[in-house]
Design a protein around this motif. Structure first.
Motif, PDB file in Angstrom:
ATOM      1  N   GLY A  19      50.381  54.048  33.288  1.00 36.54           N
ATOM      2  CA  GLY A  19      51.535  53.515  33.611  1.00 36.54           C
ATOM      3  C   GLY A  19      51.919  53.188  35.088  1.00 36.54           C
ATOM      4  N   ASP A  20      53.357  52.856  35.020  1.00 41.21           N
ATOM      5  CA  ASP A  20      53.711  52.029  36.642  1.00 41.21           C
ATOM      6  C   ASP A  20      53.936  53.129  38.205  1.00 41.21           C
ATOM      7  OD1 ASP A  20      55.370  53.792  36.435  1.00 41.21           O
ATOM      8  OD2 ASP A  20      57.577  52.346  35.467  1.00 41.21           O
ATOM      9  N   ASN A  21      53.346  54.041  37.590  1.00 39.38           N
ATOM     10  CA  ASN A  21      52.812  54.565  38.869  1.00 39.38           C
ATOM     11  C   ASN A  21      52.100  55.357  40.059  1.00 39.38           C
ATOM     12  OD1 ASN A  21      51.139  56.409  37.597  1.00 39.38           O
ATOM     13  ND2 ASN A  21      51.769  58.334  38.209  1.00 39.38           N
ATOM     14  N   ILE A  22      51.191  53.823  39.174  1.00 37.63           N
ATOM     15  CA  ILE A  22      50.523  53.239  40.676  1.00 37.63           C
ATOM     16  C   ILE A  22      50.136  51.860  40.445  1.00 37.63           C
ATOM     17  CG2 ILE A  22      48.241  54.959  39.717  1.00 37.63           C
ATOM     18  CD1 ILE A  22      46.949  53.665  37.865  1.00 37.63           C
ATOM     19  N   ILE A  23      49.573  50.978  41.420  1.00 42.66           N
ATOM     20  CA  ILE A  23      49.751  50.359  41.813  1.00 42.66           C
ATOM     21  C   ILE A  23      48.659  49.194  41.641  1.00 42.66           C
ATOM     22  CG2 ILE A  23      50.569  48.022  43.529  1.00 42.66           C
ATOM     23  CD1 ILE A  23      52.583  49.811  42.644  1.00 42.66           C
ATOM     24  N   TRP A  24      48.563  48.073  41.119  1.00 46.30           N
ATOM     25  CA  TRP A  24      47.606  47.274  41.040  1.00 46.30           C
ATOM     26  C   TRP A  24      47.052  45.754  41.941  1.00 46.30           C
ATOM     27  CZ3 TRP A  24      43.002  48.772  37.777  1.00 46.30           C
ATOM     28  CH2 TRP A  24      44.059  50.252  37.032  1.00 46.30           C
ATOM     29  N   LYS A  25      46.068  45.533  42.328  1.00 44.87           N
ATOM     30  CA  LYS A  25      45.937  44.746  42.818  1.00 44.87           C
ATOM     31  C   LYS A  25      44.443  43.467  42.550  1.00 44.87           C
ATOM     32  CE  LYS A  25      43.654  46.291  47.144  1.00 44.87           C
ATOM     33  NZ  LYS A  25      43.541  46.774  48.555  1.00 44.87           N
ATOM     34  N   TYR A  26      44.047  42.589  42.427  1.00 44.10           N
ATOM     35  CA  TYR A  26      43.046  42.217  41.864  1.00 44.10           C
ATOM     36  C   TYR A  26      42.296  41.870  42.954  1.00 44.10           C
ATOM     37  CZ  TYR A  26      39.495  38.699  40.989  1.00 44.10           C
ATOM     38  OH  TYR A  26      37.897  37.747  41.036  1.00 44.10           O
ATOM     39  N   GLY A  31      34.895  41.474  41.216  1.00 48.10           N
ATOM     40  CA  GLY A  31      36.002  40.107  40.239  1.00 48.10           C
ATOM     41  C   GLY A  31      37.036  41.489  39.743  1.00 48.10           C
ATOM     42  N   VAL A  32      37.903  42.630  39.364  1.00 48.02           N
ATOM     43  CA  VAL A  32      38.486  43.674  38.894  1.00 48.02           C
ATOM     44  C   VAL A  32      39.645  43.666  39.065  1.00 48.02           C
ATOM     45  CG1 VAL A  32      35.979  44.886  38.604  1.00 48.02           C
ATOM     46  CG2 VAL A  32      37.237  45.594  40.142  1.00 48.02           C
ATOM     47  N   MET A  33      40.553  44.606  38.246  1.00 45.46           N
ATOM     48  CA  MET A  33      41.296  44.668  39.032  1.00 45.46           C
ATOM     49  C   MET A  33      41.161  46.485  39.063  1.00 45.46           C
ATOM     50  SD  MET A  33      43.646  42.671  38.109  1.00 45.46           S
ATOM     51  CE  MET A  33      45.364  43.407  38.500  1.00 45.46           C
ATOM     52  N   LEU A  34      41.992  46.601  40.382  1.00 47.27           N
ATOM     53  CA  LEU A  34      42.230  47.856  41.398  1.00 47.27           C
ATOM     54  C   LEU A  34      43.493  48.440  41.163  1.00 47.27           C
ATOM     55  CD1 LEU A  34      40.175  50.224  43.302  1.00 47.27           C
ATOM     56  CD2 LEU A  34      41.261  48.004  45.799  1.00 47.27           C
ATOM     57  N   SER A  35      43.234  49.407  41.769  1.00 48.33           N
ATOM     58  CA  SER A  35      44.439  50.518  41.242  1.00 48.33           C
ATOM     59  C   SER A  35      43.472  51.754  42.914  1.00 48.33           C
ATOM     60  CB  SER A  35      44.900  51.725  40.684  1.00 48.33           C
ATOM     61  OG  SER A  35      46.677  52.165  40.930  1.00 48.33           O
ATOM     62  N   GLU A  36      44.066  52.408  43.711  1.00 45.16           N
ATOM     63  CA  GLU A  36      43.870  53.450  44.449  1.00 45.16           C
ATOM     64  C   GLU A  36      44.876  54.270  44.218  1.00 45.16           C
ATOM     65  OE1 GLU A  36      41.091  50.869  47.829  1.00 45.16           O
ATOM     66  OE2 GLU A  36      42.641  51.141  48.050  1.00 45.16           O
ATOM     67  N   PHE A  37      45.108  55.469  44.649  1.00 46.11           N
ATOM     68  CA  PHE A  37      46.307  56.604  44.708  1.00 46.11           C
ATOM     69  C   PHE A  37      45.796  57.762  44.987  1.00 46.11           C
ATOM     70  CE2 PHE A  37      44.054  55.555  40.112  1.00 46.11           C
ATOM     71  CZ  PHE A  37      43.969  56.750  40.231  1.00 46.11           C
ATOM     72  N   SER A 111      39.992  55.784  43.253  1.00 44.44           N
ATOM     73  CA  SER A 111      39.744  54.428  43.272  1.00 44.44           C
ATOM     74  C   SER A 111      39.685  54.364  41.429  1.00 44.44           C
ATOM     75  CB  SER A 111      38.808  53.865  43.168  1.00 44.44           C
ATOM     76  OG  SER A 111      39.355  53.573  44.814  1.00 44.44           O
ATOM     77  N   LEU A 112      39.898  53.114  40.525  1.00 37.47           N
ATOM     78  CA  LEU A 112      40.232  52.937  39.604  1.00 37.47           C
ATOM     79  C   LEU A 112      40.069  51.923  39.566  1.00 37.47           C
ATOM     80  CD1 LEU A 112      40.050  53.776  36.159  1.00 37.47           C
ATOM     81  CD2 LEU A 112      42.827  53.595  36.355  1.00 37.47           C
ATOM     82  N   ARG A 113      39.216  51.604  38.969  1.00 32.42           N
ATOM     83  CA  ARG A 113      38.595  49.552  38.658  1.00 32.42           C
ATOM     84  C   ARG A 113      38.602  49.041  37.109  1.00 32.42           C
ATOM     85  NH1 ARG A 113      37.126  51.271  44.061  1.00 32.42           N
ATOM     86  NH2 ARG A 113      36.789  48.830  45.399  1.00 32.42           N
ATOM     87  N   LEU A 114      38.732  48.289  36.974  1.00 33.17           N
ATOM     88  CA  LEU A 114      39.261  47.899  35.688  1.00 33.17           C
ATOM     89  C   LEU A 114      38.716  46.181  35.219  1.00 33.17           C
ATOM     90  CD1 LEU A 114      42.178  48.562  33.992  1.00 33.17           C
ATOM     91  CD2 LEU A 114      40.314  49.788  33.657  1.00 33.17           C
ATOM     92  N   LYS A 115      37.634  46.307  34.880  1.00 39.03           N
ATOM     93  CA  LYS A 115      36.216  45.517  34.707  1.00 39.03           C
ATOM     94  C   LYS A 115      36.434  44.998  33.156  1.00 39.03           C
ATOM     95  CE  LYS A 115      31.677  42.823  36.241  1.00 39.03           C
ATOM     96  NZ  LYS A 115      32.636  42.097  36.806  1.00 39.03           N
ATOM     97  N   VAL A 116      36.075  43.013  33.036  1.00 37.20           N
ATOM     98  CA  VAL A 116      36.144  42.330  32.236  1.00 37.20           C
ATOM     99  C   VAL A 116      34.653  42.665  32.188  1.00 37.20           C
ATOM    100  CG1 VAL A 116      37.222  41.191  30.684  1.00 37.20           C
ATOM    101  CG2 VAL A 116      38.765  41.868  31.860  1.00 37.20           C
ATOM    102  N   LEU A 117      33.848  42.363  30.628  1.00 33.51           N
ATOM    103  CA  LEU A 117      32.956  42.129  30.462  1.00 33.51           C
ATOM    104  C   LEU A 117      32.598  40.823  30.138  1.00 33.51           C
ATOM    105  CD1 LEU A 117      31.397  45.751  29.774  1.00 33.51           C
ATOM    106  CD2 LEU A 117      31.726  44.698  31.575  1.00 33.51           C
ATOM    107  N   GLU A 118      31.114  40.101  30.613  1.00 35.40           N
ATOM    108  CA  GLU A 118      31.097  38.671  29.809  1.00 35.40           C
ATOM    109  C   GLU A 118      30.540  38.578  28.366  1.00 35.40           C
ATOM    110  OE1 GLU A 118      31.271  35.675  31.595  1.00 35.40           O
ATOM    111  OE2 GLU A 118      33.236  37.191  33.517  1.00 35.40           O
TER     112      GLU A 118
END
Length: 142
Positions: A19-26, A31-37, A111-118
């Motif tokens: 959804g677009d109701n949360i803002i993401w930043k690196y 080494g993750v994408m982070l959203s705090e809401f 906080s929601l973090r998304l991490k791409v695994l190696e």
């Protein structure tokens, strides 16, 4: 190791689905994408998150994380109370992705973090770990 641009690209569809109701930043630290809401958005975000991630662990279940996942996440594999760790295993050309659901201590922010695994982590590796001792003693049970 993935670059910021690669992580942004590999998580773009997932972030759109949340959804677009949360803002993401690196976040360079992990080494993750982070959203705090705010807490008032948390139910909506979590309801969208759960069907996308077939594997989930809370603080009790995290003790049984697959070894390959623990090894890659290191300190991030520690899951506190009310926190959750969620996983999408790798699929064809898509790498495995972990989501870290972290309510803050005061309960007003998440906080929601998304991490791409190696490392590729397949469904079989997850299921193998979960089947445990009985599967090894009695392989014909599967």
């Amino acid at each position: 190791m993935y670059t910021q641009k690669q992580i942004e690209h590999l998580t773009a569809e997932l972030r759109t689905r949340l959804g677009d109701n949360i803002i993401w930043k690196y976040e360079d630290r992990y080494g993750v994408m982070l959203s705090e809401f705010a807490q008032n958005k948390s139910d909506n975000v979590f309801e969208k998150l759960v069907p996308i991630f077939p594997f989930q662990w809370d603080h009790k279940a995290a003790k049984k994380l697959p070894k390959v996942l623990k090894n890659e996440l290191k300190d991030l594999a520690r899951v506190g109370k009310k926190q959750k760790l969620l996983l999408i295993p790798n699929q064809e050309e898509s790498p495995a992705i972990v989501a870290f659901w972290w309510p803050w201590g005061h309960g007003g922010t998440y906080s929601l973090r998304l991490k791409v695994l190696e490392h590729n982590i397949s469904v079989d590796e997850i299921n193998e770990k979960q089947s445990g001792l009985l599967h090894r003693l009695f392989p014909w049970l599967s």
